[in-house]
Design a protein around this motif. Structure first.
Motif, PDB file in Angstrom:
ATOM      1  N   ALA A   1       0.971  -0.890  -0.211  1.00 48.82           N
ATOM      2  CA  ALA A   1      -0.178  -0.190   0.316  1.00 48.82           C
ATOM      3  C   ALA A   1       0.984   1.199  -0.503  1.00 48.82           C
ATOM      4  O   ALA A   1       0.678   2.036  -0.980  1.00 48.82           O
ATOM      5  CB  ALA A   1      -0.845  -0.206   1.408  1.00 48.82           C
ATOM      6  N   VAL A   2       2.099   0.832   1.177  1.00 47.86           N
ATOM      7  CA  VAL A   2       2.943   2.282   0.718  1.00 47.86           C
ATOM      8  C   VAL A   2       3.674   2.604  -0.917  1.00 47.86           C
ATOM      9  O   VAL A   2       3.562   3.499  -1.209  1.00 47.86           O
ATOM     10  CB  VAL A   2       3.977   2.381   2.284  1.00 47.86           C
ATOM     11  N   TRP A   3       3.996   1.593  -1.090  1.00 46.51           N
ATOM     12  CA  TRP A   3       4.919   1.603  -2.409  1.00 46.51           C
ATOM     13  C   TRP A   3       3.806   2.142  -3.435  1.00 46.51           C
ATOM     14  O   TRP A   3       4.047   2.354  -4.212  1.00 46.51           O
ATOM     15  CB  TRP A   3       5.156   0.146  -2.730  1.00 46.51           C
ATOM     16  N   ALA A   4       2.598   2.459  -3.813  1.00 49.00           N
ATOM     17  CA  ALA A   4       1.520   2.064  -4.689  1.00 49.00           C
ATOM     18  C   ALA A   4       1.630   3.584  -4.016  1.00 49.00           C
ATOM     19  O   ALA A   4       1.667   4.107  -5.467  1.00 49.00           O
ATOM     20  CB  ALA A   4       0.639   1.312  -4.500  1.00 49.00           C
ATOM     21  N   ALA A   5       1.627   3.814  -3.161  1.00 46.54           N
ATOM     22  CA  ALA A   5       1.011   5.707  -2.706  1.00 46.54           C
ATOM     23  C   ALA A   5       2.476   5.982  -3.346  1.00 46.54           C
ATOM     24  O   ALA A   5       1.857   7.662  -3.920  1.00 46.54           O
ATOM     25  CB  ALA A   5       0.736   5.706  -1.232  1.00 46.54           C
ATOM     26  N   ASP A   6       3.129   6.215  -2.516  1.00 52.68           N
ATOM     27  CA  ASP A   6       4.790   6.681  -2.891  1.00 52.68           C
ATOM     28  C   ASP A   6       4.759   6.308  -4.313  1.00 52.68           C
ATOM     29  O   ASP A   6       5.460   7.714  -4.776  1.00 52.68           O
ATOM     30  CB  ASP A   6       5.870   6.312  -1.787  1.00 52.68           C
ATOM     31  N   SER A   7       4.562   5.861  -5.374  1.00 53.90           N
ATOM     32  CA  SER A   7       5.366   5.592  -6.721  1.00 53.90           C
ATOM     33  C   SER A   7       4.284   7.272  -7.434  1.00 53.90           C
ATOM     34  O   SER A   7       4.835   7.315  -7.873  1.00 53.90           O
ATOM     35  CB  SER A   7       4.761   4.255  -7.178  1.00 53.90           C
ATOM     36  N   ALA A   8       2.865   6.276  -6.712  1.00 53.37           N
ATOM     37  CA  ALA A   8       2.034   7.852  -7.657  1.00 53.37           C
ATOM     38  C   ALA A   8       2.394   8.946  -7.036  1.00 53.37           C
ATOM     39  O   ALA A   8       2.419  10.051  -8.935  1.00 53.37           O
ATOM     40  CB  ALA A   8       0.808   7.393  -6.921  1.00 53.37           C
ATOM     41  N   ILE A   9       2.733   8.978  -5.584  1.00 52.01           N
ATOM     42  CA  ILE A   9       3.009  10.618  -5.236  1.00 52.01           C
ATOM     43  C   ILE A   9       4.090  10.477  -6.060  1.00 52.01           C
ATOM     44  O   ILE A   9       4.443  11.887  -6.766  1.00 52.01           O
ATOM     45  CB  ILE A   9       3.358   9.954  -3.780  1.00 52.01           C
ATOM     46  N   ALA A  10       5.019   9.741  -6.445  1.00 54.66           N
ATOM     47  CA  ALA A  10       6.634  10.106  -6.749  1.00 54.66           C
ATOM     48  C   ALA A  10       6.590  11.174  -8.232  1.00 54.66           C
ATOM     49  O   ALA A  10       7.201  11.931  -9.416  1.00 54.66           O
ATOM     50  CB  ALA A  10       7.815   9.340  -7.039  1.00 54.66           C
ATOM     51  N   ARG A  11       5.232  10.218  -9.079  1.00 50.17           N
ATOM     52  CA  ARG A  11       5.416  10.461  -9.982  1.00 50.17           C
ATOM     53  C   ARG A  11       4.122  11.390 -10.446  1.00 50.17           C
ATOM     54  O   ARG A  11       4.026  12.377 -11.002  1.00 50.17           O
ATOM     55  CB  ARG A  11       4.737   9.261 -11.099  1.00 50.17           C
ATOM     56  N   GLY A  12       3.536  12.665  -9.548  1.00 50.57           N
ATOM     57  CA  GLY A  12       3.136  13.643  -9.124  1.00 50.57           C
ATOM     58  C   GLY A  12       1.642  12.787  -9.702  1.00 50.57           C
ATOM     59  O   GLY A  12       0.659  14.137  -9.624  1.00 50.57           O
ATOM     60  N   GLN A  13       1.217  11.898  -9.454  1.00 53.54           N
ATOM     61  CA  GLN A  13      -0.424  11.484  -9.935  1.00 53.54           C
ATOM     62  C   GLN A  13      -1.182  11.976  -9.250  1.00 53.54           C
ATOM     63  O   GLN A  13      -1.003  11.961  -7.886  1.00 53.54           O
ATOM     64  CB  GLN A  13      -0.294   9.811 -10.226  1.00 53.54           C
TER      65      GLN A  13
END
Length: 382
Positions: free
Chosen positions: A25-37
Motif C-alpha cells: 500500500a505504501v509502495w503504491a502510494a509513494d509511486s503515484a506521488i513520486a510521479r505527481g499523479q
C-alpha cells in the motif's frame, strides 16, 4: 503555488528512491506521488477536477490513518488546493451545468478536509457538488460507474450536514436499487454469472439496449468494480437504522459469492468482460481485479458479507497474489509500475464486445493503481 508544488514533488521523489517498502500500500502510494499523479493536475500541469484523483485521495486518507505519515495528508491537501480557489470556487474545468457525476468523486475529499481544517472553502466546494446532485436530471438510464462517482459523496454530505433528511437517504438507496434491478443478469442468460451489466436504458433508445429492461450487452469488469466499492464504502456511512441500509447490504450479500465464482479458476483474477471468459481478445484486467479484492476483503472484515467457510477471503487472497506477481513491476528508482489497466469503457457507443476489447491498456493508470492501493490496505489487515 506551482513552485511550491515543484519543490514538494522533488523532495518526495528523493524520498521514494529508497528500497522497496514492506507495505505494498505504501509502495503504491509513494509511486503515484513520486510521479505527481492524483494531485489535482492533468498530465500537462493544468488543474483538473478528476474522479481518479478522488479515488487515490480516498486511499491516501486510509494510509495516513494507518501510518500517521503526514506526507499523505499533505498531498491530499495540496492536491485539493489545486482545484479549489480560496473562496471555494471549483476550477473552471468543472461546470455544474454539465451534470457529470465524475467530478463529484472529489467531493468526499472536500468533506474530509472541511472536517480536519474547518476552512470554509472546502464546505463551499462541497456545497457546489451537493447543489449539482439536487438538480441532477433523473432519467431512465443508469450505469454502474455513476453510483461510485456520486453516491459516496451524497451519503457523506447527508451524514455530515443533514443526517435526519430521510428523503436524501431514500434517494441514495434508490440509486443502488435501480441499478441492481435493471442490470442484474437473470438465470438462463448466455454465459450466466448473476452479476450486473454495465448499464441500462429503460427507454430502449440506446443502440445497445436489450429488450430485457434495456440493459447493455456485456458485464464489464471495471464498471462492476466501481459498484462493488460503492457498496462496501457506503455501508460505513449509511445509518444502520434506515431501511436503505439493509437494502444495500442485501445487494452486496447477493453479489459477493457470485463474484467469487466468476473469477478465473486458474489465476483467481477476473476477465475484462466477465460474460466472455476465454474468448479471443479478452484478457485479465487489473483495475477491476483490484477493486474486487478490496471490496470482498472489506465486506467480510466489516461483517457485511458472510464467509463462514472462508472461501471469499481465500479467493481474494489468491487474486491479490496474482496481481502482485504479474502486474506490479519494481523500478530502479524504487517506485513500482502498474500494468494491465484498460483506459476507458463507455456506453456512448454500441457497447459491443469488440468495442471493449478494442480499448488499450495504460501503464500506471491511476484507476487501477489507486484500486491496488486500496486492495493492499485491506490485504495487509489480514
Amino acid at each position: 503555488m506551482f513552485s511550491a508544488l515543484l519543490v514538494y514533488s522533488l523532495v518526495f521523489r528523493a524520498i521514494c528512491v529508497d528500497a522497496r517498502p514492506k507495505s505494498n500500500a505504501v509502495w503504491a502510494a509513494d509511486s503515484a506521488i513520486a510521479r505527481g499523479q492524483g494531485h489535482g493536475l492533468d498530465s500537462s500541469g493544468k488543474a483538473s477536477v478528476s474522479y481518479e484523483h478522488g479515488e487515490l485521495q480516498w486511499g491516501l486518507r486510509q494510509l495516513f490513518d494507518k501510518t500517521g505519515n503526514t506526507s499523505y495528508y499533505d498531498y491530499i491537501l495540496t492536491g485539493a488546493g489545486n482545484i479549489v480557489d480560496d473562496d471555494g470556487t471549483l476550477h473552471d474545468n468543472y461546470k455544474l451545468s454539465d451534470y457529470s457525476l465524475d467530478p463529484v468523486r472529489t467531493g468526499p475529499t472536500m468533506l474530509y478536509l472541511y472536517s480536519t481544517t474547518k476552512e470554509a472553502k472546502w464546505k463551499t466546494a462541497a456545497d457546489t457538488f451537493h447543489t449539482q446532485l439536487n438538480g441532477h436530471p433523473r432519467t431512465a438510464q443508469g450505469w454502474l460507474d455513476g453510483i461510485y462517482m456520486g453516491d459516496i459523496f451524497y451519503a457523506q454530505y447527508t451524514n455530515d450536514f443533514q443526517p435526519s433528511n430521510t428523503s436524501a437517504w431514500a434517494d441514495i438507496a434508490l440509486q443502488f436499487s435501480l441499478i441492481y434491478n435493471n442490470t442484474l443478469q437473470l438465470p438462463g442468460s448466455a454465459n450466466y454469472t448473476g452479476l450486473l451489466y454495465h448499464g441500462y436504458d429503460y427507454s430502449h433508445t440506446a443502440v445497445w439496449a436489450n429488450e430485457d429492461r434495456g440493459h447493455s450487452p456485456e458485464i464489464w469488469g471495471r464498471a462492476l468494480g466501481w459498484y462493488f466499492m460503492a457498496l462496501v464504502d457506503i455501508l460505513e456511512i449509511f445509518p444502520k437504522t434506515n431501511n436503505g441500509y439493509s437494502t444495500i447490504q442485501t445487494i452486496l450479500k447477493d453479489l459477493a459469492p457470485k463474484l467469487r465464482d466468476a473469477a478465473d479458476p486458474n489465476t483467481g483474477v477476473w476477465w475484462l468482460i466477465l460474460t466472455q471468459p476465454g474468448r479471443a481478445g479478452n484478457y485479465f484486467e487489473s483495475s477491476a481485479t483490484a477493486m474486487f479484492v478490496y471490496s470482498l476483503l472489506k465486506g467480510v472484515r466489516l461483517g457485511y458479507v458472510p464467509d463462514s467457510d472462508g472461501s471469499i477471503v481465500k479467493a481474494a487472497k489468491k487474486a491479490y497474489g496474482y496481481m502482485t506477481e504479474n502486474w506490479v513491476v519494481a523500478q530502479s528508482d524504487g517506485t513500482m509500475n502498474w500494468l494491465n489497466t484498460v483506459e476507458v469503457g463507455s456506453l456512448s457507443g454500441n457497447g459491443t464486445y469488440e468495442y471493449y476489447i478494442g480499448v488499450g491498456t495504460v501503464l500506471n493508470d491511476l484507476k487501477g493503481l489507486a484500486a491496488y492501493l486500496l486492495a493492499s490496505l485491506e490485504y495487509e489487515r489480514l
